[in-house]
Design a protein around this motif. Structure first.
Motif, mmCIF file in Angstrom:
data_model
loop_
_atom_site.group_PDB
_atom_site.id
_atom_site.type_symbol
_atom_site.label_atom_id
_atom_site.label_comp_id
_atom_site.label_asym_id
_atom_site.label_seq_id
_atom_site.Cartn_x
_atom_site.Cartn_y
_atom_site.Cartn_z
ATOM 1 N N HIS A 184 -1.547 -9.735 103.148
ATOM 2 C CA HIS A 184 -2.026 -10.349 102.661
ATOM 3 C C HIS A 184 -1.177 -8.928 101.422
ATOM 4 C CE1 HIS A 184 -5.666 -10.522 99.968
ATOM 5 N NE2 HIS A 184 -5.303 -11.941 100.122
ATOM 6 N N ALA A 185 -2.599 -8.134 101.584
ATOM 7 C CA ALA A 185 -1.520 -6.940 101.084
ATOM 8 C C ALA A 185 -0.471 -6.755 100.214
ATOM 9 C CB ALA A 185 -2.035 -5.392 101.443
ATOM 10 N N TRP A 186 1.028 -7.211 101.152
ATOM 11 C CA TRP A 186 2.436 -7.270 99.901
ATOM 12 C C TRP A 186 2.095 -8.737 99.445
ATOM 13 C CZ3 TRP A 186 6.967 -8.889 99.004
ATOM 14 C CH2 TRP A 186 8.090 -7.673 98.817
ATOM 15 N N SER A 187 1.581 -9.238 99.937
ATOM 16 C CA SER A 187 1.842 -11.105 98.233
ATOM 17 C C SER A 187 0.924 -10.306 97.259
ATOM 18 C CB SER A 187 0.873 -12.286 98.830
ATOM 19 O OG SER A 187 1.497 -12.371 100.755
ATOM 20 N N CYS A 188 0.077 -9.970 97.208
ATOM 21 C CA CYS A 188 -1.082 -9.333 96.287
ATOM 22 C C CYS A 188 -0.645 -8.568 95.655
ATOM 23 C CB CYS A 188 -2.314 -9.163 96.344
ATOM 24 S SG CYS A 188 -3.248 -9.918 97.631
ATOM 25 N N TRP A 189 0.363 -7.730 96.110
ATOM 26 C CA TRP A 189 0.976 -6.239 95.157
ATOM 27 C C TRP A 189 2.557 -6.737 94.815
ATOM 28 C CZ3 TRP A 189 5.812 -3.673 97.326
ATOM 29 C CH2 TRP A 189 5.893 -2.276 96.113
ATOM 30 N N ALA A 190 3.170 -8.084 95.407
ATOM 31 C CA ALA A 190 3.724 -8.608 94.371
ATOM 32 C C ALA A 190 3.597 -9.011 93.631
ATOM 33 C CB ALA A 190 5.182 -9.248 95.260
ATOM 34 N N GLU A 191 2.384 -10.481 93.770
ATOM 35 C CA GLU A 191 2.087 -11.050 92.822
ATOM 36 C C GLU A 191 2.215 -10.537 91.619
ATOM 37 O OE1 GLU A 191 -0.562 -14.279 93.675
ATOM 38 O OE2 GLU A 191 1.636 -15.095 94.095
ATOM 39 N N THR A 192 1.420 -8.987 91.320
ATOM 40 C CA THR A 192 0.918 -8.855 90.131
ATOM 41 C C THR A 192 1.963 -8.152 90.048
ATOM 42 O OG1 THR A 192 0.377 -6.656 91.858
ATOM 43 C CG2 THR A 192 -0.944 -8.947 91.153
ATOM 44 N N GLY A 193 2.978 -7.673 90.237
ATOM 45 C CA GLY A 193 4.215 -7.667 89.898
ATOM 46 C C GLY A 193 3.770 -5.592 90.119
ATOM 47 N N GLY A 194 3.218 -5.414 90.853
ATOM 48 C CA GLY A 194 3.436 -3.338 91.340
ATOM 49 C C GLY A 194 2.622 -3.099 90.785
ATOM 50 N N ARG A 195 1.982 -3.921 90.030
ATOM 51 C CA ARG A 195 0.880 -3.227 89.925
ATOM 52 C C ARG A 195 -0.411 -1.701 90.764
ATOM 53 N NH1 ARG A 195 -4.321 -4.643 88.974
ATOM 54 N NH2 ARG A 195 -3.561 -6.912 89.057
ATOM 55 N N GLY A 196 -0.407 -0.399 90.892
ATOM 56 C CA GLY A 196 -0.635 -0.470 91.644
ATOM 57 C C GLY A 196 0.129 0.305 92.756
ATOM 58 N N ALA A 197 -0.220 1.261 93.470
ATOM 59 C CA ALA A 197 0.234 1.083 94.695
ATOM 60 C C ALA A 197 -0.098 0.587 96.144
ATOM 61 C CB ALA A 197 0.392 2.414 95.343
ATOM 62 N N LEU A 198 0.719 0.133 96.363
ATOM 63 C CA LEU A 198 1.048 -0.943 97.733
ATOM 64 C C LEU A 198 -0.105 -0.328 98.344
ATOM 65 C CD1 LEU A 198 1.431 -3.275 99.219
ATOM 66 C CD2 LEU A 198 3.636 -1.613 100.540
ATOM 67 N N ALA A 199 -0.667 0.867 98.723
ATOM 68 C CA ALA A 199 -1.946 1.615 99.263
ATOM 69 C C ALA A 199 -2.708 0.823 98.962
ATOM 70 C CB ALA A 199 -1.799 2.653 99.260
ATOM 71 N N ASP A 200 -3.369 0.822 97.730
ATOM 72 C CA ASP A 200 -4.388 0.069 96.950
ATOM 73 C C ASP A 200 -4.938 -1.408 97.434
ATOM 74 O OD1 ASP A 200 -4.866 2.707 95.959
ATOM 75 O OD2 ASP A 200 -4.171 2.515 94.252
ATOM 76 N N ARG A 201 -3.679 -2.241 97.173
ATOM 77 C CA ARG A 201 -4.019 -3.336 98.010
ATOM 78 C C ARG A 201 -4.196 -3.642 99.150
ATOM 79 N NH1 ARG A 201 -4.157 -5.596 93.273
ATOM 80 N NH2 ARG A 201 -4.209 -3.539 92.512
ATOM 81 N N LEU A 202 -3.752 -2.549 100.590
ATOM 82 C CA LEU A 202 -4.195 -2.612 101.893
ATOM 83 C C LEU A 202 -5.556 -2.547 101.607
ATOM 84 C CD1 LEU A 202 -2.317 -3.044 103.807
ATOM 85 C CD2 LEU A 202 -2.214 -0.749 104.533
ATOM 86 N N ILE A 203 -6.018 -1.558 101.098
ATOM 87 C CA ILE A 203 -7.711 -1.174 100.921
ATOM 88 C C ILE A 203 -8.421 -2.472 100.539
ATOM 89 C CG2 ILE A 203 -9.304 -0.138 100.133
ATOM 90 C CD1 ILE A 203 -7.655 2.691 99.643
ATOM 91 N N ASP A 204 -7.587 -3.067 99.439
ATOM 92 C CA ASP A 204 -8.144 -4.256 99.121
ATOM 93 C C ASP A 204 -8.015 -5.590 99.816
ATOM 94 O OD1 ASP A 204 -8.866 -3.238 96.503
ATOM 95 O OD2 ASP A 204 -7.635 -4.198 95.517
ATOM 96 N N SER A 205 -7.530 -5.749 100.872
ATOM 97 C CA SER A 205 -6.752 -6.979 101.481
ATOM 98 C C SER A 205 -7.703 -6.406 102.873
ATOM 99 C CB SER A 205 -5.888 -7.082 102.038
ATOM 100 O OG SER A 205 -4.911 -7.657 101.108
#
Lengths: 217, 217
Positions: A184-205
DNA sequence: ACCGGACTTTGCACCCACTGCAATAATGAG
DNA sequence: CTCATTATTGCAGTGGGTGCAAAGTCCGGT
């Protein structure tokens, strides 16, 4: 070889060339796959674009797929693992796994590799099949995580060790759910064009995961 | 063709032969892969064992992998989907997804195919890589499930439609967690040697998922 | 600056997965 | 029985992937 290595990476010429070539190959395969599709590109074309022989391509990557997938996170060091295992039942286990995975994700500095990361993100986003391939190639990490989670569960409540089958089952479930979080984190990260770090997405997810778990939607 | 089709399946000779050949190929690839490993077997050997030409093998399966992976569950019919979408917020969404997936899993009768199922279970259990391949090949189902879950979320609380990005993110998370459940169910099922139905394992895994969600370990 | 051992690149021959095409054989409906 | 439909097969060809040995590059010691 016609690779102009910006001389950032330390180490001898060999090391630098090796990294430069590896980057050149990845850049080539990602760029070509982005406009002709993965199947529309041959290893010969990729190698030519990267300035190496086809045979050399296979000295760097075992398969064409491996070149688009790139490096995959590895299990963090023993210290981080021990911290996770012995965090105690006060910390939710998913939270613990999240923190553990954060150390995995943070590695891989690769200077000169920012564009590669971006190309890969775009390509994998556009081709779900390649994305699942990447997740599949994390099987090793997953297996290791299962056994680490087992250790943690035993540490939290040593009674579970009495029923190894059930213990294993639980560890696997926790791991699979954690991987759902990674995906999920990776999907979101890719979808927003890499805005912010992957690590942040992981926390969100993982946060969202807790919300879902509480049945709030 | 030297396939002795026990004439159970209904339909004309063509239909029966087709099913018999398909089964023969799967039986061949699974049996051979079980003692020589997947990579240690060639399509030529498989075809010979199944009593068809190599060319015919590829009329039945697009790749060698596809033959070991076999049929993958499909999205259930529109009726079951509608039932899920409009179940109302009273039913937890994971419970709903579970029931939806139960109808997917129950199909695939395939008489004469019990041994194939068993061989496949054994092989995939022994080779995590093949197992992940199988999960990866469910990507289509996964994509469809995401959009169905979106519909359900909107139905439960129409306000979420106002933030499509967030809606999509949530739907994806729910779907990924559900797939974690499927993976877990399948693992358990394979590990116990196929004791009981896969459907029962699915129920167990989703129950366990709720326990994990409540933070009880 | 030069030498010899270690590592890299490459070409070559080869195996195997997979495809399009056209000929042939099996089926089924009238 | 006949002929349209569909299934099987052989053949020739493309491309991924590997082992091996020759040739080129790097690097540490002198």
């Amino acid at each position: 070889m016609t690779v102009t290595a910006s001389a950032r990476p330390q180490g001898g010429v060999r090391e630098r060339k090796r990294i430069a070539t590896r980057n050149a190959i990845q850049r080539a395969v990602l760029t070509l796959a982005l406009d002709r599709g993965f199947d529309g590109v041959t290893v010969e074309e990729i190698s030519h674009e990267a300035g190496v022989s086809p045979r050399t391509f296979f000295n760097y990557f075992p398969t064409k797929e491996a070149a688009v997938i790139g490096d995959v996170p590895e299990m963090p060091d023993a210290e981080a693992i021990d911290r996770f295992v012995s965090a105690g039942a006060g910390q939710s286990i998913l939270e613990g796994v999240r923190d553990l995975l954060l150390s995995s994700v943070d590695q891989e500095p690769n200077p000169d590799g920012a564009d590669i990361e971006s190309l890969r993100r775009t390509l994998l986003r556009a081709h779900p099949y390649l994305f699942t391939l990447r997740m599949a190639s994390m099987k090793q990490l997953e297996l290791e995580l299962v056994s680490v989670v087992e250790r943690r569960l035993v540490h939290d409540d040593s009674r579970v060790a009495g029923d190894p089958e059930r213990l294993h089952s639980r560890a696997r479930l926790v791991t699979y759910v954690a991987f759902a979080g990674i995906r999920h984190a990776w999907s979101c990260w890719a979808e927003t064009g890499g805005r912010g770090a992957l690590a942040d997405r992981l926390i969100d997810s993982f946060t969202e995961l807790q919300v879902l778990a509480r049945g709030e939607y």
